[in-house]
Design a protein around this motif. Structure first.
Motif, mmCIF file in Angstrom:
data_model
loop_
_atom_site.group_PDB
_atom_site.id
_atom_site.type_symbol
_atom_site.label_atom_id
_atom_site.label_comp_id
_atom_site.label_asym_id
_atom_site.label_seq_id
_atom_site.Cartn_x
_atom_site.Cartn_y
_atom_site.Cartn_z
ATOM 1 N N MET A 127 0.837 -1.220 0.009
ATOM 2 C CA MET A 127 -0.043 -0.004 -0.173
ATOM 3 C C MET A 127 1.009 1.288 -0.081
ATOM 4 O O MET A 127 1.729 1.391 0.716
ATOM 5 C CB MET A 127 -1.030 -0.038 1.148
ATOM 6 N N SER A 129 2.286 5.049 0.729
ATOM 7 C CA SER A 129 2.196 5.899 1.656
ATOM 8 C C SER A 129 1.411 7.319 1.327
ATOM 9 O O SER A 129 0.673 7.756 2.392
ATOM 10 C CB SER A 129 3.550 6.113 2.437
ATOM 11 N N ARG A 134 -2.333 5.948 -2.854
ATOM 12 C CA ARG A 134 -3.227 5.227 -2.030
ATOM 13 C C ARG A 134 -4.672 4.981 -2.505
ATOM 14 O O ARG A 134 -5.282 3.786 -2.579
ATOM 15 C CB ARG A 134 -3.107 5.392 -0.633
ATOM 16 N N HIS A 137 -4.698 3.061 -5.757
ATOM 17 C CA HIS A 137 -4.457 1.646 -5.494
ATOM 18 C C HIS A 137 -5.524 1.021 -5.005
ATOM 19 O O HIS A 137 -5.924 -0.174 -5.444
ATOM 20 C CB HIS A 137 -3.306 1.356 -4.518
ATOM 21 N N GLU A 138 -6.439 1.524 -4.033
ATOM 22 C CA GLU A 138 -7.717 1.049 -3.730
ATOM 23 C C GLU A 138 -8.480 0.877 -4.669
ATOM 24 O O GLU A 138 -9.428 -0.139 -4.860
ATOM 25 C CB GLU A 138 -8.367 1.986 -2.372
#
Length: 438
Positions: A127, A129, A134, A137-138
């Motif tokens: 994940m 930072s 982020r 990525h989700e």
């Protein structure tokens, strides 16, 4: 009661024949006996029934209660309810149906939970930072639902506006508001996907920065999975007692070794330890032995089926603990007496004095040999005006304070190291004093 001609409702102590209100139970009974003679048999039967019931309740009848009750049931069944034996009809077992429904329900929950765990593993692994990376990525792991046509929160039915923004669940991608969101700490999430990972003891504030936003349904399934893991890894009472016993054994082993070292130091006449120190260590070993004995008894007394493997294991643990206490903890070396310690230390002191005298003679010969060379070159070292200003004395006093604290807390390994340093400082101080005198 209602009359037959109209819907009028009558209340009171009414006669069942003429519907007259007699105002009391006694008047009703007298009225019925005097005016309705033909119904006396019915009244008598009612009195008998209430009388028998009263006797049964108060248990004042001389006859057996069970026989009276059975006889009354038999009489009533013959007069009013003729007994007919009922035949068993067709029966059908619903166990297979219930199992099929239950299996389908469990399978649905298991499949959905496993899908969420796979997504959770992908989310927490690698994940980023930075918040912007982020979020991307989700979204790559779990596609978010299009909320352009969603006007209300599916959970609380409140309208979205400028103050109530739309959010997405990180595991299923559904839309919800902030008030309906549940945040899962990243450390807990990593522990769920990897149970072998050590958990951190620091409790962090759960917010958007360090937690995953979840809906209530996904949070419920994740919590169920966490509970299953905790129950699976939970230790039994027997295992907890055994681990505590092993911990006490691990503490007793170095304590026994330290006790032997301290005893040998006393027998050698050293001043590193005194008799009170050794007695304190012996008392500590005794307390450890008591704890091991108590825990082993609890393990042996744990309820178990006799002659089973677990019963034999518990008995073996108790026997091993008893043997360890007897052979290693209770068979310690006997301590020397104060007189023996004083005699050994006196002899050691005399040997030390002889060694110091020899050292002084050697220093004196060395001084005479060098003689005038030192005086002519002016290299003679003047001693300090006051011994109290010597830094070695200050260091020795500090070390004595440390030794006192270590003895109080039974840290005898530290006492030995500090005593060694103190001896080195004493030797250095004596050497300086001899050099100054020369």
């Amino acid at each position: 009661m209602a009359t037959a001609n109209d819907d009028e409702v009558l209340e009171g102590f009414l006669c069942p024949i003429c519907k007259a209100d007699l105002k009391s139970a006694n008047q009703l009974t007298s009225h019925f006996e005097s005016l309705h003679q033909e119904e006396q048999d019915v009244l008598k039967s009612l009195k008998d029934i209430f009388g028998k019931a009263k006797k049964i309740i108060l248990n004042t009848d001389d006859t057996d209660l069970k026989e009276t009750f059975d006889r009354a049931l038999k009489l009533n069944s013959q007069d009013y309810y003729p007994f007919e034996e009922q035949t068993i009809g067709v029966s059908r077992s619903s166990t297979d149906y219930f199992r099929a429904v239950r299996s389908a329900r469990l399978e649905r929950y298991a499949t959905e939970t496993n899908k969420l765990l796979i997504r959770l593993d992908k989310l927490v692994c690698n994940m980023p930072s930075e918040p912007s990376q982020r979020k991307l990525h989700e979204q790559e792991v779990v596609p978010w639902l299009d909320g352009s046509s969603v006007k209300l929160c599916p959970n609380c039915a409140k309208a979205f506006n400028l103050t109530r923004r739309k959010h997405h669940c990180r595991l299923c991608g559904s839309i919800l508001c902030h008030d309906c969101s549940v945040f899962l700490d990243l450390n807990i999430a990593k522990a769920i996907v990897d149970p072998s990972r050590p958990q951190t003891s620091q409790a962090e504030e759960l917010n958007e920065k360090n937690g995953l936003r979840l809906c209530e349904h996904c949070s419920y399934l994740i919590d169920l999975r966490k509970q299953v893991q905790e129950n699976r890894n939970a230790k039994t009472v027997l295992m907890t007692a055994y681990e505590q016993m092993r911990s006490l054994m691990d503490q007793a082993k170095p304590a026994v070794a330290m006790y032997e070292k301290m005893c040998q130091s006393l027998f050698d006449g050293e001043t590193t330890y005194n008799l009170a120190d050794v007695n304190a260590m012996r008392g500590r070993i005794g307390k450890l032995a008591e704890g091991i004995d108590l825990l082993s008894k609890q393990i042996a007394a744990f309820p178990v089926e006799p002659a089973t493997r677990q019963a034999k294991l518990q008995t073996a643990i108790r026997q091993a603990a008893s043997h360890y206490i007897k052979e290693d903890l209770l068979s310690l070396r006997k301590l020397p007496t104060e007189a023996q310690i004083d005699e050994v230390r006196r002899q050691r002191y005399e040997r030390a004095q002889k060694q110091i005298q020899l050292e002084r003679e050697r220093t004196e010969r060395e001084r005479q040999r060098r003689g005038g060379e030192a005086e002519s070159s002016g290299s003679r070292v003047e001693g300090p005006a006051h011994d109290d200003d010597n830094p070695l004395l200050e260091q020795m006093n500090i070390i004595r304070g440390y030794i006192k604290e270590a003895r109080k807390e039974l840290r005898f390994e530290e006492v030995a190291i500090l005593e060694t340093n103190l001896k080195e400082l004493k030797k250095e101080y004596q050497f300086q004093m001899l050099s100054n005198k020369s």
